[in-house]
Design an enzyme around this catalytic site. Structure first.
Site, PDB file in Angstrom:
ATOM      1  N   ASP A   1       0.810  -1.216   0.000  1.00  0.00           N
ATOM      2  CA  ASP A   1       0.000   0.000   0.000  1.00  0.00           C
ATOM      3  C   ASP A   1       0.841   1.263   0.000  1.00  0.00           C
ATOM      4  O   ASP A   1       0.472   2.269  -0.623  1.00  0.00           O
ATOM      5  CB  ASP A   1      -0.994  -0.008   1.164  1.00  0.00           C
ATOM      6  CG  ASP A   1      -0.320  -0.135   2.525  1.00  0.00           C
ATOM      7  OD1 ASP A   1       0.893  -0.416   2.568  1.00  0.00           O
ATOM      8  OD2 ASP A   1      -1.014   0.046   3.538  1.00  0.00           O
TER       9      ASP A   1
ATOM     10  N   SER B   1       2.479  -8.544  -1.674  1.00  0.00           N
ATOM     11  CA  SER B   1       2.599  -8.519  -0.211  1.00  0.00           C
ATOM     12  C   SER B   1       2.229  -9.884   0.338  1.00  0.00           C
ATOM     13  O   SER B   1       1.171 -10.421   0.000  1.00  0.00           O
ATOM     14  CB  SER B   1       1.664  -7.461   0.381  1.00  0.00           C
ATOM     15  OG  SER B   1       1.555  -7.606   1.786  1.00  0.00           O
TER      16      SER B   1
ATOM     17  N   ASP C   1       1.302 -10.379   3.260  1.00  0.00           N
ATOM     18  CA  ASP C   1       0.351 -10.215   4.363  1.00  0.00           C
ATOM     19  C   ASP C   1      -1.102 -10.433   3.947  1.00  0.00           C
ATOM     20  O   ASP C   1      -1.956 -10.635   4.803  1.00  0.00           O
ATOM     21  CB  ASP C   1       0.478  -8.809   4.962  1.00  0.00           C
ATOM     22  CG  ASP C   1       1.872  -8.537   5.504  1.00  0.00           C
ATOM     23  OD1 ASP C   1       2.543  -9.510   5.901  1.00  0.00           O
ATOM     24  OD2 ASP C   1       2.286  -7.364   5.511  1.00  0.00           O
TER      25      ASP C   1
ATOM     26  N   ARG D   1       8.905 -15.246   3.581  1.00  0.00           N
ATOM     27  CA  ARG D   1       8.937 -14.404   2.394  1.00  0.00           C
ATOM     28  C   ARG D   1       9.759 -15.018   1.269  1.00  0.00           C
ATOM     29  O   ARG D   1       9.626 -14.640   0.103  1.00  0.00           O
ATOM     30  CB  ARG D   1       9.525 -13.036   2.767  1.00  0.00           C
ATOM     31  CG  ARG D   1       9.364 -11.965   1.718  1.00  0.00           C
ATOM     32  CD  ARG D   1      10.127 -10.695   2.106  1.00  0.00           C
ATOM     33  NE  ARG D   1       9.601 -10.085   3.308  1.00  0.00           N
ATOM     34  CZ  ARG D   1       8.528  -9.300   3.349  1.00  0.00           C
ATOM     35  NH1 ARG D   1       7.862  -9.044   2.245  1.00  0.00           N
ATOM     36  NH2 ARG D   1       8.121  -8.775   4.490  1.00  0.00           N
TER      37      ARG D   1
ATOM     38  N   ARG E   1     -13.622 -46.372  -7.075  1.00  0.00           N
ATOM     39  CA  ARG E   1     -14.336 -45.797  -8.214  1.00  0.00           C
ATOM     40  C   ARG E   1     -15.616 -46.571  -8.543  1.00  0.00           C
ATOM     41  O   ARG E   1     -16.242 -46.325  -9.567  1.00  0.00           O
ATOM     42  CB  ARG E   1     -13.411 -45.763  -9.438  1.00  0.00           C
ATOM     43  CG  ARG E   1     -12.278 -44.757  -9.309  1.00  0.00           C
ATOM     44  CD  ARG E   1     -11.451 -44.697 -10.593  1.00  0.00           C
ATOM     45  NE  ARG E   1     -10.511 -43.601 -10.583  1.00  0.00           N
ATOM     46  CZ  ARG E   1      -9.301 -43.639 -10.038  1.00  0.00           C
ATOM     47  NH1 ARG E   1      -8.910 -44.745  -9.426  1.00  0.00           N
ATOM     48  NH2 ARG E   1      -8.502 -42.591 -10.080  1.00  0.00           N
TER      49      ARG E   1
ATOM     50  N   ASN F   1     -10.031 -31.870 -11.457  1.00  0.00           N
ATOM     51  CA  ASN F   1     -10.848 -30.654 -11.543  1.00  0.00           C
ATOM     52  C   ASN F   1     -11.857 -30.766 -12.686  1.00  0.00           C
ATOM     53  O   ASN F   1     -12.026 -29.842 -13.485  1.00  0.00           O
ATOM     54  CB  ASN F   1      -9.959 -29.413 -11.741  1.00  0.00           C
ATOM     55  CG  ASN F   1     -10.682 -28.127 -11.370  1.00  0.00           C
ATOM     56  OD1 ASN F   1     -11.481 -28.091 -10.440  1.00  0.00           O
ATOM     57  ND2 ASN F   1     -10.417 -27.067 -12.119  1.00  0.00           N
TER      58      ASN F   1
ATOM     59  N   ARG G   1      13.655 -36.292 -23.685  1.00  0.00           N
ATOM     60  CA  ARG G   1      13.268 -37.308 -22.703  1.00  0.00           C
ATOM     61  C   ARG G   1      11.792 -37.126 -22.371  1.00  0.00           C
ATOM     62  O   ARG G   1      11.241 -36.036 -22.481  1.00  0.00           O
ATOM     63  CB  ARG G   1      14.101 -37.179 -21.425  1.00  0.00           C
ATOM     64  CG  ARG G   1      15.590 -37.417 -21.621  1.00  0.00           C
ATOM     65  CD  ARG G   1      15.880 -38.883 -21.906  1.00  0.00           C
ATOM     66  NE  ARG G   1      17.302 -39.139 -21.957  1.00  0.00           N
ATOM     67  CZ  ARG G   1      18.060 -39.035 -23.035  1.00  0.00           C
ATOM     68  NH1 ARG G   1      17.504 -38.663 -24.191  1.00  0.00           N
ATOM     69  NH2 ARG G   1      19.350 -39.287 -22.999  1.00  0.00           N
TER      70      ARG G   1
ATOM     71  N   GLN H   1       1.137 -37.347  -8.276  1.00  0.00           N
ATOM     72  CA  GLN H   1       0.243 -36.186  -8.314  1.00  0.00           C
ATOM     73  C   GLN H   1      -0.929 -36.348  -7.350  1.00  0.00           C
ATOM     74  O   GLN H   1      -1.521 -35.363  -6.919  1.00  0.00           O
ATOM     75  CB  GLN H   1      -0.294 -35.997  -9.739  1.00  0.00           C
ATOM     76  CG  GLN H   1       0.788 -35.712 -10.759  1.00  0.00           C
ATOM     77  CD  GLN H   1       0.334 -36.007 -12.179  1.00  0.00           C
ATOM     78  OE1 GLN H   1      -0.358 -35.214 -12.789  1.00  0.00           O
ATOM     79  NE2 GLN H   1       0.734 -37.159 -12.708  1.00  0.00           N
TER      80      GLN H   1
END
Length: 737
Positions: free
Chosen positions: A109, A154, A156, A292, A464, A525, A648, A656
């Site tokens: 800010d 940031s 934060d 950070r 499944r 997803n 390769r 995953q």
């Protein structure tokens, strides 16, 4: 912009934040795509004042290979000289001499406020430069206004105008990784740990870290303990946990924590209170600047890319005298807001905290912040509330179905505790719909799920298997036997189809006429009704971490890798991994692969290696094309490479699915579980109860009726019709230029 060849500059200022490099890269490549010259200002405002080679043009090639690096490659510095009018006048001269009248500012800010002051003073500064002879009137007339667009960098996450600031996700990862490690040593010695995290006047990192790690107490600036003796309240809670067998205790403290009188609460005070009142062996860990540093998470890399691109598009659109803007994100949507309005609202939170208006501070933080805090207060209890629930107490069951996804356990834990806290009995079904068919059902208690918050896999087991018509009667009998009033399915495609099958049979079997809720948990997803699924972020982290290692290997040997990732018939993981890792090409099921495209990609990659390129990276979704397989792509690229590079292939496989859930997935799973329990609480016992699947659409959690499942999916392919991430394909191609 008024110059014949428009120009803009980008710089980073204030504290560094992971993801800044991705934003710089996106600004440069987007500008070049739109035929705008892009400059980088080195060392923030100090470079703006110094000029010379501190303001230098950048090409797309110049920003290659930086997306995965932490910090900021163009540097950042506090600048006393820019705070003086003479310094800002010098900065204006340096910009106009290079034909620059637009800035993309990446910082907090304070940095953004300084940029707005610079914009407001621009006409006066230019007039002064003409008066002193540093610039001609013609030079100034060509650049009468300065256009400013800001991106918040940031850790934060304390800025209005965006749900997430650049660097916050990475910082939260560092904190959660540290606390996960602390848990094991705390349990071994039955110790209490006090962990102090950053955040200034914002409790986001502390609150979300506590929620994601199963902390037992948290102190945040916006909501101090509501009692005079906070130490007694904290110690009573810790002691209650010990009595029920909890071996470790964790207190998370935001650096700006205070009591309700506004007096600071320090880690040392917390430690001394626990030791004095409980005799507990207590340790302090102050994480400091480790929060950070390091490589940015895929989320921050992709957020930086999205915001950097949007910033360029907005700064090109800005009209003369139009106020400075801030680009941010709400849910999964980009938003543009007035910069100074966001800054002022951000600063007002600190003012309310200073005035001890904590209710006002929480209100300004937003509904999701308050919701997370309310949920945490339930989750940290040693036992559920004793509620008077006669006539309301119900029994609902939780099961997993589909492939394993990180975060499944987190969702189950949240559902169990939130359900029990409302007076309900929560049952576990082992191995999905098979277990529901076979009667593998048992009751869960408060402590049985205590360690599930960070556990990968699926403690309840998953499969499944989808229920067949012949199994429906057995399932109905078991639901009736165990007096189950509601069902929560946590899983993916097979789970959704199974839930839809049960819902469709509710008129045939009375026991199936109960609310059935679906919580999306699949790394692919690829289920309808949500833009994100629990587990996808963790899978993307695993892919990105491994591809980063692959790239380090490849750069030393002039090599190209073809990396295959999961996703079934959905290209989400491939596209987002391609953006996060800087891949040259991504191959998706939604697009397929053509011979013409493949030839163009081979020619382009070969030409790049001939010009000095040292590594290549191609990401292929597992079902991108039935003919052009990963092995086929490797063979084609190697054969056509002419000895300039070897190729390769790497199939990342089930690693995953096997990761520890990311902080995002833990928090998201908890939010979704809370919404599902709300729905069950409302619908159980009703005549004709509603069944639905819950998900994130835009910035909101929404429920979609389960009966709409078939209309929301493609008939010939196992994936939803609506996939908003697809709109990023054009951005990916622009970043690959």
């Amino acid at each position: 912009m008024t110059t014949e060849r428009p120009s803009l500059a980008v710089f980073t200022s204030g504290g560094d934040a992971p993801g800044m490099n991705a934003a710089v890269r996106a600004v440069v490549r987007t500008a070049r795509h739109h035929e705008v010259d892009a400059y980088a200002v080195l060392e923030g405002y100090e470079g703006l004042v110094s000029g010379g080679d501190q303001i230098r043009p950048l090409s797309s090639t110049d920003v290659g290979g930086i997306v995965h690096q932490g910090g900021t490659v163009i540097g950042s510095a506090r600048s006393k000289s820019f705070r003086e009018r003479a310094g800002r006048r010098a900065a204006a001269r340096n910009l106009i001499e290079r034909g620059i009248d637009a800035l993309v500012v990446i910082g907090g800010d304070g940095s953004l406020t300084g940029a707005n002051i610079f914009r407001q003073e621009w006409p006066e500064l230019c007039a002064e430069l003409v008066d002193e002879g540093s610039l001609t009137q013609a030079q100034v007339d060509a650049h009468p206004d300065l256009r400013i667009v800001g991106i918040v960098g940031s850790i934060d996450n304390d800025m209005f105008g965006t749900d997430m600031t650049l660097g916050a996700d990475t910082a939260l990862h560092r904190i959660v990784e540290a606390i996960d490690a602390i848990h094991s040593t705390a349990a071994s010695h039955q110790r209490t740990f006090v962990v102090e995290v950053m955040g200034r006047n914002c409790g986001y990192l502390a609150l979300m870290a506590a929620l994601a790690t199963g902390a037992n107490w948290v102190f945040i600036p916006e909501s101090p303990p509501d009692v005079d003796d906070w130490a007694e309240a904290m110690c009573s809670s810790i002691a209650a946990g010990r009595r029920i067998g909890r071996r470790q205790n964790l207190v998370v403290l935001a650096e700006g924590a205070r009591d309700r009188d506004g007096e600071p609460i320090t880690a040392q005070q917390v430690k001394e209170a626990i030791e004095a009142r409980l005799g507990e062996d207590t340790r302090i860990t102050i994480l400091g600047h480790v929060q950070r540093g390091g490589a940015p998470t895929p989320f921050d890399r992709n957020l930086g890319t999205l915001l950097g691109t949007a910033a360029v598009q907005e700064v090109m659109r800005l009209q003369p005298d139009e106020e400075a803007k801030l680009v941010g994100i709400k849910g999964n949507d980009l938003v543009i807001s007035p910069l100074m309005e966001c800054v002022e609202r951000t600063q007002s939170v600190a003012e309310k905290i200073a005035k001890r208006d904590y209710a006002g501070a929480m209100e300004l933080r937003g509904g999701s912040f308050d919701e997370a805090y309310t949920t945490l207060r339930t989750m940290v209890r040693a036992a559920p509330h004793r509620r008077s629930v006669e006539g309301r107490a119900r029994r609902f069951a939780v099961l997993h179905a589909g492939g394993p996804a990180p975060g499944m356990n987190t969702a189950a834990r949240a559902a169990v505790r939130l359900g029990m806290d409302r007076g309900h009995t929560v049952l576990a079904v082992q191995r999905g719909f098979e277990g529901l068919r076979d009667g593998r059902i048992r009751e869960l208690d408060w402590m049985s799920v205590s360690t599930w918050v960070s556990a990968g896999g699926a403690e309840l087991g998953t499969s499944r298997h989808e229920p067949t018509p012949g199994e429906l009667e057995l399932i109905a009998e078991n639901l009736e036997t165990h007096r189950i009033d509601g069902l929560l399915m946590i899983g993916g495609w097979a789970g959704y189809r199974g839930a839809a099958t049960l819902h469709a049979a509710r008129t045939t079997y009375e026991a199936l006429d109960i609310p059935i809720l679906c919580l999306p948990a699949t790394i692919n997803n690829d289920v309808p009704g949500t833009e994100l699924s629990v587990g996808a972020d963790s899978a993307l982290n695993a892919i990105t971490a491994n591809v980063d290692r692959i790239k380090q290997s490849a750069v030393a040997t002039h090599r190209c890798f073809v990396v295959e990732v999961m996703g079934n018939n959905c290209g989400y993981l491939a596209l987002m991994a391609g953006l996060a890792t800087g891949a040259e090409r991504t191959y998706l099921p939604e697009d397929g692969i053509t011979l013409e495209q493949l030839k163009a990609d081979v020619d382009e990659l070969t030409a790049a290696f001939a010009a000095g390129k040292r590594l290549g990276l191609l990401i292929r979704a597992e079902n991108a094309d039935p003919i052009y397989t990963t092995s086929f792509l490797r063979a084609v690229f190697e054969n056509e490479g002419g000895g300039l590079y070897d190729v390769r292939e790497a199939r990342l496989g089930h690693l995953q699915q096997g990761a520890t859930p990311s902080p995002f997935d833990r928090i998201f799973a908890t939010r979704l579980a809370s919404r599902c329990v709300d729905h069950l609480d409302e619908q159980m016992g009703r005549v004709a109860p509603a069944s639905s699947f819950v998900g994130l659409v835009g910035a909101e959690l929404v429920s979609t009726h389960l009966g709409r499942f078939e209309e929301l999916v493609e008939t010939d392919v196992q994936r939803p019709r609506h996939q908003p991430w697809r709109r990023l394909r054009g951005l990916a191609r622009m970043m690959q230029a």
